[in-house]
Enzyme design. Sequence first.
Site, PDB file in Angstrom:
ATOM      1  N   ILE A 185      17.267 -18.837 -36.638  1.00  0.00           N
ATOM      2  CA  ILE A 185      16.264 -18.403 -37.619  1.00  0.00           C
ATOM      3  C   ILE A 185      16.839 -18.401 -39.032  1.00  0.00           C
ATOM      4  CG2 ILE A 185      14.851 -16.437 -38.365  1.00  0.00           C
ATOM      5  CD1 ILE A 185      14.331 -15.794 -35.443  1.00  0.00           C
ATOM      6  N   HIS A 443      16.569 -51.092 -33.505  1.00  0.00           N
ATOM      7  CA  HIS A 443      17.456 -51.204 -34.658  1.00  0.00           C
ATOM      8  C   HIS A 443      16.641 -51.384 -35.926  1.00  0.00           C
ATOM      9  CE1 HIS A 443      20.928 -52.324 -37.045  1.00  0.00           C
ATOM     10  NE2 HIS A 443      20.216 -53.364 -37.495  1.00  0.00           N
TER      11      HIS A 443
HETATM   12  C1  LIG Z   1      11.065 -17.767 -36.737  1.00  0.00           C
HETATM   13  C2  LIG Z   1      11.155 -18.331 -35.345  1.00  0.00           C
HETATM   14  C3  LIG Z   1      11.262 -19.710 -35.166  1.00  0.00           C
HETATM   15  C4  LIG Z   1      11.338 -20.227 -33.865  1.00  0.00           C
HETATM   16  N1  LIG Z   1      11.447 -21.586 -33.731  1.00  0.00           N
HETATM   17  C5  LIG Z   1      11.538 -22.111 -32.491  1.00  0.00           C
HETATM   18  C6  LIG Z   1      11.606 -23.512 -32.309  1.00  0.00           C
HETATM   19  O1  LIG Z   1      11.585 -24.284 -33.255  1.00  0.00           O
HETATM   20  N2  LIG Z   1      11.693 -23.989 -31.044  1.00  0.00           N
HETATM   21  C7  LIG Z   1      11.716 -23.154 -29.962  1.00  0.00           C
HETATM   22  O2  LIG Z   1      11.804 -23.644 -28.832  1.00  0.00           O
HETATM   23  N3  LIG Z   1      11.650 -21.815 -30.103  1.00  0.00           N
HETATM   24  C8  LIG Z   1      11.556 -21.282 -31.343  1.00  0.00           C
HETATM   25  N4  LIG Z   1      11.456 -19.930 -31.487  1.00  0.00           N
HETATM   26  C9  LIG Z   1      11.462 -19.092 -30.272  1.00  0.00           C
HETATM   27  C10 LIG Z   1      10.077 -19.121 -29.597  1.00  0.00           C
HETATM   28  O3  LIG Z   1       9.099 -18.675 -30.506  1.00  0.00           O
HETATM   29  C11 LIG Z   1      10.108 -18.229 -28.364  1.00  0.00           C
HETATM   30  O4  LIG Z   1      11.164 -18.625 -27.523  1.00  0.00           O
HETATM   31  C12 LIG Z   1       8.793 -18.326 -27.601  1.00  0.00           C
HETATM   32  O5  LIG Z   1       7.694 -17.950 -28.409  1.00  0.00           O
HETATM   33  C13 LIG Z   1       8.834 -17.451 -26.352  1.00  0.00           C
HETATM   34  O6  LIG Z   1       7.614 -17.559 -25.686  1.00  0.00           O
HETATM   35  P1  LIG Z   1       7.081 -16.377 -24.753  1.00  0.00           P
HETATM   36  O7  LIG Z   1       5.767 -16.883 -24.237  1.00  0.00           O
HETATM   37  O8  LIG Z   1       8.129 -15.996 -23.806  1.00  0.00           O
HETATM   38  O9  LIG Z   1       6.861 -15.129 -25.708  1.00  0.00           O
HETATM   39  P2  LIG Z   1       6.044 -14.926 -27.058  1.00  0.00           P
HETATM   40  O10 LIG Z   1       5.758 -16.198 -27.735  1.00  0.00           O
HETATM   41  O11 LIG Z   1       6.785 -13.883 -27.818  1.00  0.00           O
HETATM   42  O12 LIG Z   1       4.634 -14.363 -26.576  1.00  0.00           O
HETATM   43  C14 LIG Z   1       4.533 -13.133 -25.938  1.00  0.00           C
HETATM   44  C15 LIG Z   1       3.117 -12.615 -26.124  1.00  0.00           C
HETATM   45  O13 LIG Z   1       2.951 -11.460 -25.299  1.00  0.00           O
HETATM   46  C16 LIG Z   1       2.113 -10.530 -25.964  1.00  0.00           C
HETATM   47  N5  LIG Z   1       2.347  -9.208 -25.385  1.00  0.00           N
HETATM   48  C17 LIG Z   1       3.490  -8.466 -25.450  1.00  0.00           C
HETATM   49  N6  LIG Z   1       3.343  -7.316 -24.759  1.00  0.00           N
HETATM   50  C18 LIG Z   1       2.083  -7.336 -24.243  1.00  0.00           C
HETATM   51  C19 LIG Z   1       1.344  -6.429 -23.423  1.00  0.00           C
HETATM   52  N7  LIG Z   1       1.880  -5.282 -22.989  1.00  0.00           N
HETATM   53  N8  LIG Z   1       0.074  -6.758 -23.098  1.00  0.00           N
HETATM   54  C20 LIG Z   1      -0.488  -7.935 -23.509  1.00  0.00           C
HETATM   55  N9  LIG Z   1       0.186  -8.817 -24.285  1.00  0.00           N
HETATM   56  C21 LIG Z   1       1.446  -8.525 -24.640  1.00  0.00           C
HETATM   57  C22 LIG Z   1       2.534 -10.653 -27.417  1.00  0.00           C
HETATM   58  O14 LIG Z   1       1.501 -10.213 -28.296  1.00  0.00           O
HETATM   59  C23 LIG Z   1       2.803 -12.160 -27.536  1.00  0.00           C
HETATM   60  O15 LIG Z   1       1.671 -12.849 -28.026  1.00  0.00           O
HETATM   61  C24 LIG Z   1      11.336 -19.367 -32.746  1.00  0.00           C
HETATM   62  C25 LIG Z   1      11.216 -17.986 -32.927  1.00  0.00           C
HETATM   63  C26 LIG Z   1      11.122 -17.477 -34.205  1.00  0.00           C
HETATM   64  C27 LIG Z   1      10.974 -15.989 -34.376  1.00  0.00           C
HETATM   65  N1  LIG Z   2      14.941 -24.160 -33.607  1.00  0.00           N
HETATM   66  C1  LIG Z   2      14.798 -23.320 -32.603  1.00  0.00           C
HETATM   67  O1  LIG Z   2      14.688 -23.696 -31.447  1.00  0.00           O
HETATM   68  C2  LIG Z   2      14.738 -21.864 -32.897  1.00  0.00           C
HETATM   69  C3  LIG Z   2      14.460 -21.417 -34.179  1.00  0.00           C
HETATM   70  C4  LIG Z   2      14.440 -20.067 -34.405  1.00  0.00           C
HETATM   71  C5  LIG Z   2      14.664 -19.190 -33.369  1.00  0.00           C
HETATM   72  N2  LIG Z   2      14.920 -19.653 -32.141  1.00  0.00           N
HETATM   73  C6  LIG Z   2      15.224 -18.729 -31.043  1.00  0.00           C
HETATM   74  O2  LIG Z   2      15.073 -17.401 -31.495  1.00  0.00           O
HETATM   75  C7  LIG Z   2      16.199 -16.635 -31.121  1.00  0.00           C
HETATM   76  C8  LIG Z   2      16.514 -15.645 -32.191  1.00  0.00           C
HETATM   77  O3  LIG Z   2      17.003 -16.288 -33.384  1.00  0.00           O
HETATM   78  P1  LIG Z   2      18.053 -15.562 -34.317  1.00  0.00           P
HETATM   79  O4  LIG Z   2      18.471 -16.516 -35.361  1.00  0.00           O
HETATM   80  O5  LIG Z   2      17.527 -14.221 -34.707  1.00  0.00           O
HETATM   81  O6  LIG Z   2      19.225 -15.241 -33.305  1.00  0.00           O
HETATM   82  P2  LIG Z   2      20.570 -16.027 -32.986  1.00  0.00           P
HETATM   83  O7  LIG Z   2      21.173 -15.353 -31.838  1.00  0.00           O
HETATM   84  O8  LIG Z   2      20.353 -17.489 -32.959  1.00  0.00           O
HETATM   85  O9  LIG Z   2      21.467 -15.754 -34.284  1.00  0.00           O
HETATM   86  C9  LIG Z   2      21.755 -14.465 -34.724  1.00  0.00           C
HETATM   87  C10 LIG Z   2      22.947 -14.538 -35.662  1.00  0.00           C
HETATM   88  O10 LIG Z   2      23.121 -13.261 -36.229  1.00  0.00           O
HETATM   89  C11 LIG Z   2      24.507 -12.953 -36.239  1.00  0.00           C
HETATM   90  N3  LIG Z   2      24.621 -11.495 -36.236  1.00  0.00           N
HETATM   91  C12 LIG Z   2      24.313 -10.646 -35.234  1.00  0.00           C
HETATM   92  N4  LIG Z   2      24.532  -9.367 -35.625  1.00  0.00           N
HETATM   93  C13 LIG Z   2      24.987  -9.425 -36.896  1.00  0.00           C
HETATM   94  C14 LIG Z   2      25.396  -8.443 -37.845  1.00  0.00           C
HETATM   95  N5  LIG Z   2      25.345  -7.134 -37.564  1.00  0.00           N
HETATM   96  N6  LIG Z   2      25.827  -8.862 -39.053  1.00  0.00           N
HETATM   97  C15 LIG Z   2      25.848 -10.178 -39.356  1.00  0.00           C
HETATM   98  N7  LIG Z   2      25.494 -11.156 -38.500  1.00  0.00           N
HETATM   99  C16 LIG Z   2      25.059 -10.773 -37.293  1.00  0.00           C
HETATM  100  C17 LIG Z   2      25.057 -13.634 -34.990  1.00  0.00           C
HETATM  101  O11 LIG Z   2      26.445 -13.883 -35.109  1.00  0.00           O
HETATM  102  C18 LIG Z   2      24.237 -14.925 -34.946  1.00  0.00           C
HETATM  103  O12 LIG Z   2      24.858 -15.975 -35.639  1.00  0.00           O
HETATM  104  C19 LIG Z   2      17.334 -17.604 -30.899  1.00  0.00           C
HETATM  105  O13 LIG Z   2      18.084 -17.188 -29.784  1.00  0.00           O
HETATM  106  C20 LIG Z   2      16.686 -18.928 -30.661  1.00  0.00           C
HETATM  107  O14 LIG Z   2      16.762 -19.271 -29.300  1.00  0.00           O
HETATM  108  C21 LIG Z   2      14.970 -20.972 -31.883  1.00  0.00           C
END
Ligand SMILES: Cc1cc2nc3c(=O)[nH]c(=O)nc-3n(C[C@H](O)[C@H](O)[C@H](O)COP(=O)(O)OP(=O)(O)OC[C@H]3O[C@@H](n4cnc5c(N)ncnc54)[C@H](O)[C@@H]3O)c2cc1C
Ligand SMILES: NC(=O)c1ccc[n+]([C@@H]2O[C@H](COP(=O)([O-])OP(=O)(O)OC[C@H]3O[C@@H](n4cnc5c(N)ncnc54)[C@H](O)[C@@H]3O)[C@@H](O)[C@H]2O)c1
Length: 461
Positions: A185, A443
């Site tokens: 992130i 290519h």
């Molecule tokens: C900034 C950011 C960028 C990311 N970029 C990528 C990326 O580029 N590629 C990638 O693969 N992953 C990425 N991720 C990670 C990805 O978003 C998550 O891995 C993915 O959304 C997980 O899917 P999920 O269905 O497990 O949960 P979520 O997408 O978190 O969905 C869970 C849902 O459950 C609902 N919920 C929770 N509790 C309840 C309840 N009690 N009752 C009813 N509903 C409930 C929530 O409202 C939510 O809508 C990113 C994450 C962040 C934060």
């Molecule tokens: N492109 C993608 O697929 C994508 C993009 C965004 C998020 N995600 C998913 O969302 C998850 C969460 O993303 P994220 O970036 O929050 O987690 P992350 O685990 O990828 O990175 C967290 C970072 O924070 C650092 N950190 C932890 N505690 C700290 C502290 N106290 N002080 C300073 N640094 C500290 C860690 O060393 C690590 O580098 C990831 O595990 C990833 O799988 C995926």
Amino acid sequence: MTSVDPADLLIVGGGPAGVDAALAGAALGLQTVLVEAAELGGTCLNRGCIPTKVLLGATDAADELAAQSRLKLAEGRIIFSLAALQTRKDRLVSGSRTALAATLAKAGVRVDAGRVTRISPGSARVDTPKGPHSVPYRFCILATGSRPAVYPSMAPDGRAVLDSTALLGLTQVPESLIIVGAGAIGLEFADIFHRLGAKIVLLDGAERIAPAEDPDVSKVLTQTLTRKGCVVRAGVRVKKLATVDGHAVLTLDTGEDIHAEKALVAVGRFPNSDIPGLADLGVRFLGDGPSRAWIDVNDHLLAAPNIYAVGDVNGRTLLAHAASHQACYAVRHAAGKTAAPYEPGAIPGCIYGNPETLRVGRLSRELAAHGLEPEVSEVQLAANPMAQAHAATAGFVRVTWLDGRVAGVTAVGRGVAAMGTLATLLVNQGFTRDDAEHLIFPHPGLDESLRAALLAGRKKG
Ligand SMILES: Cc1cc2nc3c(=O)[nH]c(=O)nc-3n(C[C@H](O)[C@H](O)[C@H](O)COP(=O)(O)OP(=O)(O)OC[C@H]3O[C@@H](n4cnc5c(N)ncnc54)[C@H](O)[C@@H]3O)c2cc1C
Ligand SMILES: NC(=O)c1ccc[n+]([C@@H]2O[C@H](COP(=O)([O-])OP(=O)(O)OC[C@H]3O[C@@H](n4cnc5c(N)ncnc54)[C@H](O)[C@@H]3O)[C@@H](O)[C@H]2O)c1
């Protein structure tokens, strides 16, 4: 409390895992109910994968222009309207939500807008704006996802100290941005806000940024971001991060203060696993506190009899495609279509922006740590015509081999994430050098660097 029609399959959470589980369940003829407390599409669509990529895609031209300008082939600056970008992002996201709702309805999935507030054997309580009801179920799939991790010393306050969701909502570019956490992130937002014109200070507590990647990947990321003008510091200890007089002040344990207009805290995720009743059903939790309790699952992704936990909430792989893959397996297992343990094969992981990273399968150091003897072969992107054309020659593609077969691919550089599907095939099918030699690559293309890495001389990994 009223009870509604029973469900063969009750799915809690409508993110990528929940939606794909629901569609898979309906396709198998199961009466499927999906309960979503907030917005269909979950983190991925509403505040994760998709909105970040809208911002990265829209600002890509600024990065390209900066690269060509460094070669003195162009000059100027692109001025973005973050407010307009937000409007476009919100329109795209809400359009996708509408399309998701229509797809679910067409498939015959009943969507309950509400929160599951208790799960008991065979029934769940759903609180909706119209009052609570209970849904009897045969199988339940927990797909409740995760939320930003919060620690008291750097708790987002919605003013100057923000989490990723709040940062995604800004309509004005801050003049300066501290980012704590240089993982997936933090790195994506560093690139987005750098392109938009903010001064970036990127900090990580680990000894290098992107600590989950190969150390050489971290090196390229550090060098490239530094060359672009971002301040990158690893191995720091944050004592406190708070809003002071309207702006962000970060204090390191050395006593040094760093000031910025805004700060992003991106230090991992906590699971949404605090649904009453789970412990009574025999669900066990992993982690070191109630807010960090990932749901423990067995080899069939079962958390308790008839209760699966898939996606982020089980803490296995926090990626959208991993979540969907687990979800579809859970449905097939519940429907009796498979009895085999869950085995996803190699899961590709990418960090987006410029440079991008790609990792599929095993890193050589992971294999070596298990007493195995991997080999590696690699090429630098500098010789690739597409990398040269885009003035983005920093980076490499590295293949890890085990017993003469591809065991992993790791890459860093502009556009390398697009090699992800091919690299996953190579790893999952255990390609040999001979297999690779028979493949034709178009290519000129960046993928040719993957071919060159496959065919390059190997050395001990
Ligand atoms: C900034 C950011 C960028 C990311 N970029 C990528 C990326 O580029 N590629 C990638 O693969 N992953 C990425 N991720 C990670 C990805 O978003 C998550 O891995 C993915 O959304 C997980 O899917 P999920 O269905 O497990 O949960 P979520 O997408 O978190 O969905 C869970 C849902 O459950 C609902 N919920 C929770 N509790 C309840 C309840 N009690 N009752 C009813 N509903 C409930 C929530 O409202 C939510 O809508 C990113 C994450 C962040 C934060
Ligand atoms: N492109 C993608 O697929 C994508 C993009 C965004 C998020 N995600 C998913 O969302 C998850 C969460 O993303 P994220 O970036 O929050 O987690 P992350 O685990 O990828 O990175 C967290 C970072 O924070 C650092 N950190 C932890 N505690 C700290 C502290 N106290 N002080 C300073 N640094 C500290 C860690 O060393 C690590 O580098 C990831 O595990 C990833 O799988 C995926």
